[in-house]
Scaffold this motif. Structure first.
Motif, short mmCIF file in Angstrom:
data_model
loop_
_atom_site.label_atom_id
_atom_site.label_comp_id
_atom_site.label_asym_id
_atom_site.label_seq_id
_atom_site.Cartn_x
_atom_site.Cartn_y
_atom_site.Cartn_z
N PRO A 38 0.82 -1.21 0.00
CA PRO A 38 0.00 0.00 0.00
C PRO A 38 0.86 1.26 0.00
O PRO A 38 2.04 1.23 0.38
N ALA A 39 0.27 2.36 -0.41
CA ALA A 39 0.97 3.65 -0.38
C ALA A 39 1.33 3.99 1.06
O ALA A 39 0.63 3.62 2.00
N GLU A 40 2.45 4.68 1.22
CA GLU A 40 2.94 4.98 2.56
C GLU A 40 3.42 6.43 2.61
O GLU A 40 4.21 6.86 1.77
N LEU A 41 2.96 7.18 3.56
CA LEU A 41 3.38 8.56 3.75
C LEU A 41 4.70 8.55 4.52
O LEU A 41 4.77 8.02 5.63
N VAL A 42 5.76 9.13 3.92
CA VAL A 42 7.06 9.13 4.60
C VAL A 42 7.52 10.52 5.01
O VAL A 42 8.44 10.66 5.80
N TRP A 43 6.91 11.57 4.46
CA TRP A 43 7.26 12.94 4.85
C TRP A 43 6.02 13.80 4.78
O TRP A 43 5.37 13.87 3.74
N ASN A 44 5.68 14.43 5.88
CA ASN A 44 4.50 15.28 5.97
C ASN A 44 4.96 16.68 6.36
O ASN A 44 5.50 16.87 7.45
N GLN A 45 4.75 17.64 5.51
CA GLN A 45 5.23 19.00 5.75
C GLN A 45 4.73 19.57 7.07
O GLN A 45 5.46 20.26 7.77
N HIS A 46 3.51 19.26 7.44
CA HIS A 46 2.93 19.83 8.66
C HIS A 46 3.54 19.23 9.93
O HIS A 46 3.51 19.85 10.98
N VAL A 47 4.09 18.04 9.82
CA VAL A 47 4.65 17.35 10.98
C VAL A 47 6.18 17.32 10.94
O VAL A 47 6.84 17.52 11.96
N ASP A 48 6.74 17.07 9.77
CA ASP A 48 8.18 16.80 9.65
C ASP A 48 9.04 18.00 9.28
O ASP A 48 10.25 17.94 9.41
N ALA A 49 8.44 19.07 8.80
CA ALA A 49 9.23 20.23 8.36
C ALA A 49 9.85 20.96 9.55
O ALA A 49 9.26 21.03 10.63
N PRO A 51 10.92 24.38 11.42
CA PRO A 51 10.30 25.70 11.43
C PRO A 51 11.21 26.75 10.80
O PRO A 51 12.42 26.55 10.69
N GLY A 52 10.62 27.85 10.40
CA GLY A 52 11.41 28.95 9.87
C GLY A 52 10.95 29.38 8.50
O GLY A 52 10.08 28.78 7.90
N THR A 53 11.56 30.46 8.03
CA THR A 53 11.26 30.98 6.71
C THR A 53 12.56 31.21 5.96
O THR A 53 13.62 31.39 6.57
N ASN A 54 12.47 31.21 4.64
CA ASN A 54 13.66 31.49 3.84
C ASN A 54 13.89 33.01 3.77
O ASN A 54 13.12 33.79 4.34
N LYS A 55 14.92 33.41 3.04
CA LYS A 55 15.26 34.84 3.01
C LYS A 55 14.21 35.69 2.30
O LYS A 55 14.25 36.90 2.38
N TYR A 56 13.27 35.06 1.63
CA TYR A 56 12.20 35.79 0.95
C TYR A 56 10.92 35.83 1.79
O TYR A 56 9.90 36.34 1.35
N GLU A 61 10.73 25.00 4.74
CA GLU A 61 10.76 23.70 4.09
C GLU A 61 9.49 23.50 3.30
O GLU A 61 8.51 22.94 3.78
N GLN A 62 9.49 23.98 2.08
CA GLN A 62 8.35 23.84 1.18
C GLN A 62 8.87 23.14 -0.07
O GLN A 62 9.29 23.78 -1.03
N PRO A 63 8.88 21.81 -0.06
CA PRO A 63 9.50 21.08 -1.16
C PRO A 63 8.75 21.28 -2.47
O PRO A 63 7.53 21.37 -2.50
N ASP A 64 9.53 21.36 -3.54
CA ASP A 64 8.91 21.40 -4.87
C ASP A 64 9.63 20.43 -5.80
O ASP A 64 9.67 20.61 -6.99
N SER A 65 10.18 19.39 -5.21
CA SER A 65 10.78 18.30 -5.95
C SER A 65 10.60 17.04 -5.11
O SER A 65 10.12 17.11 -3.98
N MET A 66 10.99 15.91 -5.66
CA MET A 66 10.74 14.66 -4.95
C MET A 66 11.62 14.54 -3.71
O MET A 66 12.72 15.07 -3.67
N SER A 82 13.39 16.56 2.24
CA SER A 82 12.47 17.16 1.27
C SER A 82 13.34 18.06 0.41
O SER A 82 14.17 18.80 0.92
N ALA A 83 13.21 17.95 -0.88
CA ALA A 83 14.06 18.74 -1.78
C ALA A 83 13.50 20.15 -1.90
O ALA A 83 12.41 20.36 -2.41
N ASN A 84 14.24 21.11 -1.38
CA ASN A 84 13.84 22.52 -1.48
C ASN A 84 15.09 23.35 -1.65
O ASN A 84 16.21 22.86 -1.48
N ASP A 85 14.94 24.61 -1.99
CA ASP A 85 16.11 25.45 -2.27
C ASP A 85 16.43 26.41 -1.13
O ASP A 85 17.16 27.36 -1.31
N TRP A 86 15.93 26.15 0.05
CA TRP A 86 16.16 27.06 1.17
C TRP A 86 17.25 26.53 2.08
O TRP A 86 18.24 27.17 2.35
#
Length: 151
Positions: A38-49, A51-56, A61-66, A82-86
């Motif tokens: 079955p499908a399995e959730l391995v990373w949940n932004q609301h739980v696993d991210a 805290p903080g914000t990027n320079k913008y 941690e707002q991933p936009d890649s796998m 999580s793949a992100n650029d921050w």
């Protein structure tokens, strides 16, 4: 008889037959991906991210890649990011199964990769995402980096 001419004809017929055989061969189908469970959730932004914000001012941690995972044989730990650029933080557990079951802990004090985010297009160090990781038996590793210049 002109043997050279006959050899030329035999070679031509051999080539035509081979080309015709290749052209009439059935197309190769790509391999099929078959789920093993079955499908399995391995990373949940609301739980696993972390805290903080990027320079913008965006959520950090707002991933936009796998997501990516790797196992370090030196420490016997498996990391998931999580793949992100921050700033890339790893969630770590002994195995990938334990990461998915909620046993992994994110280390929000240490980034495993920091995007340079240079505004110089010639630097090739702009918005960067870690895309592929290989860890060597001694614990060192390499990664491919996706780079985007937003001008």
């Amino acid at each position: 008889w002109d043997l050279n001419g006959m050899m030329g004809m035999v070679d031509l017929w051999s080539i035509l037959w081979a080309v015709g055989s290749v052209a009439s061969a059935p197309p190769r189908l790509p391999p099929k991906l078959v789920p093993a469970g079955p499908a399995e959730l391995v990373w949940n932004q609301h739980v696993d991210a972390c805290p903080g914000t990027n320079k913008y001012g965006h959520v950090g941690e707002q991933p936009d890649s796998m997501p990516l995972a790797w196992h370090n044989p030196l420490t016997n730990k498996t990391a998931l990011i999580s793949a992100n650029d921050w700033g890339t933080f790893a969630k770590v557990a002994p195995t990938l199964d334990q990461l998915g079951s909620g046993l992994g802990q994110a280390d929000c004090s240490h980034r495993v990769f920091v995007s340079i985010n240079s505004s110089d297009p010639a630097s090739y160090a702009n918005h960067q995402w870690m895309q592929s990781v290989h860890i060597f038996p001694n614990g060192s590793g390499v990664s491919l980096i996706h780079n985007e210049f937003h001008g």
